[in-house]
Design a protein around this motif. Structure first.
Motif, PDB file in Angstrom:
ATOM      1  N   ALA A 294     -37.246  76.610  26.725  1.00 22.65           N
ATOM      2  CA  ALA A 294     -37.383  76.244  25.322  1.00 22.65           C
ATOM      3  C   ALA A 294     -36.359  76.966  24.457  1.00 22.65           C
ATOM      4  CB  ALA A 294     -38.802  76.560  24.831  1.00 22.65           C
ATOM      5  N   ALA A 295     -36.101  78.227  24.792  1.00 25.63           N
ATOM      6  CA  ALA A 295     -35.143  79.012  24.009  1.00 25.63           C
ATOM      7  C   ALA A 295     -33.701  78.611  24.282  1.00 25.63           C
ATOM      8  CB  ALA A 295     -35.326  80.501  24.301  1.00 25.63           C
ATOM      9  N   GLY A 296     -33.477  77.863  25.349  1.00 24.26           N
ATOM     10  CA  GLY A 296     -32.122  77.417  25.668  1.00 24.26           C
ATOM     11  C   GLY A 296     -31.205  78.524  26.129  1.00 24.26           C
ATOM     12  N   LYS A 297     -31.756  79.513  26.835  1.00 26.04           N
ATOM     13  CA  LYS A 297     -30.965  80.660  27.262  1.00 26.04           C
ATOM     14  C   LYS A 297     -30.594  80.569  28.739  1.00 26.04           C
ATOM     15  CE  LYS A 297     -31.610  82.699  23.261  1.00 26.04           C
ATOM     16  NZ  LYS A 297     -30.546  83.056  22.318  1.00 26.04           N
ATOM     17  N   PRO A 298     -29.405  81.034  29.120  1.00 23.68           N
ATOM     18  CA  PRO A 298     -29.089  81.177  30.545  1.00 23.68           C
ATOM     19  C   PRO A 298     -30.125  82.089  31.204  1.00 23.68           C
ATOM     20  CG  PRO A 298     -27.114  81.429  29.215  1.00 23.68           C
ATOM     21  CD  PRO A 298     -28.259  81.404  28.254  1.00 23.68           C
ATOM     22  N   PHE A 299     -30.573  81.700  32.394  1.00 20.44           N
ATOM     23  CA  PHE A 299     -31.690  82.381  33.040  1.00 20.44           C
ATOM     24  C   PHE A 299     -31.280  82.866  34.421  1.00 20.44           C
ATOM     25  CE2 PHE A 299     -36.194  81.775  34.935  1.00 20.44           C
ATOM     26  CZ  PHE A 299     -36.528  83.093  34.659  1.00 20.44           C
ATOM     27  N   ILE A 300     -31.514  84.159  34.678  1.00 23.12           N
ATOM     28  CA  ILE A 300     -31.351  84.731  36.012  1.00 23.12           C
ATOM     29  C   ILE A 300     -32.750  84.968  36.551  1.00 23.12           C
ATOM     30  CG2 ILE A 300     -30.446  86.675  37.343  1.00 23.12           C
ATOM     31  CD1 ILE A 300     -28.369  87.027  35.050  1.00 23.12           C
ATOM     32  N   CYS A 301     -33.110  84.229  37.572  1.00 22.32           N
ATOM     33  CA  CYS A 301     -34.490  84.174  38.047  1.00 22.32           C
ATOM     34  C   CYS A 301     -34.647  84.925  39.364  1.00 22.32           C
ATOM     35  CB  CYS A 301     -34.908  82.708  38.222  1.00 22.32           C
ATOM     36  SG  CYS A 301     -36.617  82.474  38.751  1.00 22.32           S
TER      37      CYS A 301
END
Length: 343
Positions: free
Chosen positions: A260-267
């Protein structure tokens, strides 16, 4: 007033409670949350605290018991547990007294079966992972409908009849501009604390970036000047708005907030029953919505990993957004009215 909608909240981590509150925001006066440890933690929404059914309240709950015999339709049915007895009695008693229009189960096959036995329509919340065991499939069959708090693109391993019975609700796109070069590391309550020493080493390798850690994180021997540990906070979304990159596990609550925040994600998926987080993380990787790592990397790798995350395409994240969880509340209100007309 219309008949209430019950919402059973599982007590592993905090994502179930947060999801329940967001769904209930569609009509706070219609929902009643039932679960362990809810007192004072459901602002604006009625709640009922249930007795704790865990074998050890201080341990990470696996959802399995050590009973020598158990029906295939159940996961957790320990012998001689007073909390289990009291929990079931209070839950069934509430149904008998209030006659709810329906009950949402998030999540427990045992509570779903109990509600169904109490002559109540059930909506079962589907999580990721391999849920093809007999207990889950029986809970799915007994439910009036299924609710998946993620985009259909991220679904996997479910039989066609389960998908056809599922109402998918993906996070709403609320992305804003990137405000700085910060990195937010989010650690939930569902497992062991994050090793603060390793987080400090990662921050030290990227001194040009501001790092913030939230959630249960151990104190590092040395805290670099560009790392701040905030402890547990209720509104992680506000912190996400301040940073450029988010690091965390693959729980539904965090995944939806990041998308939702539209952020790049390192999972970094954590071990969970039925491979829940590992399978969700793999789906995110296939969709191009996250960089997925199977373990916390060596400190020297972090500069390159952060750069790789910035290369992820915003359009791939936006492809797995939707109406948001409040829309699930509206759908439940309509379903509750519809179920009152059935026998």
């Amino acid at each position: 007033m219309s008949d209430p909608i019950g919402y059973y909240v599982h007590h592993q981590g905090d994502g179930h409670r947060q999801r329940a509150l967001e769904i209930a925001s569609a009509a706070p006066d219609r929902f009643v949350l039932l679960g362990t440890g809810l007192t004072g933690r459901t602002p604006g929404v009625a709640s009922i605290d249930l007795d704790d059914d865990r074998p050890d309240a201080d341990d990470v709950f696996s959802g399995r018991d050590a009973a020598s015999a158990r029906p295939d339709a159940l996961h957790y049915a320990p012998y001689h547990h007073p909390g289990v007895r009291a929990r079931a009695a209070r839950f069934a008693g509430w149904i008998a007294r209030t006659s709810p229009a329906l009950v949402v189960i998030d999540v427990s096959v045992e509570m779903a079966m109990l509600a169904r036995l109490c002559s109540t329509p059930v909506v079962y919340v589907r999580l990721s992972g391999d849920r093809s065991d007999p207990a889950h499939l029986d809970a799915f069959r007994g439910a009036a409908a299924l609710l998946a708090p993620f985009h259909e693109t991220l679904d996997s391993l479910a039989p066609d009849w389960v998908r056809q019975k599922t109402h998918y609700v993906a996070p709403r796109d609320a992305s804003g501009r990137r405000q700085d070069s910060g990195v937010l590391v989010v650690h939930g309550r569902g497992g062991r604390p994050l090793d603060g020493a390793r987080l400090a080493e990662a921050a030290a390798m990227t001194p040009d970036r501001r790092w913030t850690g939230v959630g249960p994180i151990t104190s590092p021997p040395v805290l670099p000047p560009n790392l701040q540990l905030r402890g547990w906070i209720e509104n992680v979304a506000e912190e996400m708005d301040k940073v450029e990159i988010v690091v965390g596990a693959a729980g539904d609550g965090l995944v939806n907030a990041v998308i939702a925040a539209g952020k790049p994600f390192i999972c970094l998926p954590e071990p969970r029953a039925y491979g829940e987080q590992v399978i969700k993380a793999a789906a995110l990787a296939r969709a191009g919505a996250a960089i997925v790592l199977d373990h916390w990397p060596e400190a020297s790798r972090w500069p390159a990993i952060l750069q790789d995350s910035l290369a992820l395409r915003a359009c791939d994240r936006q492809a797995v957004t939707g109406e948001g969880l409040k829309a699930a509340g509206d759908w439940l209100l309509g379903l509750a009215s519809d179920m009152r007309g059935r026998t």
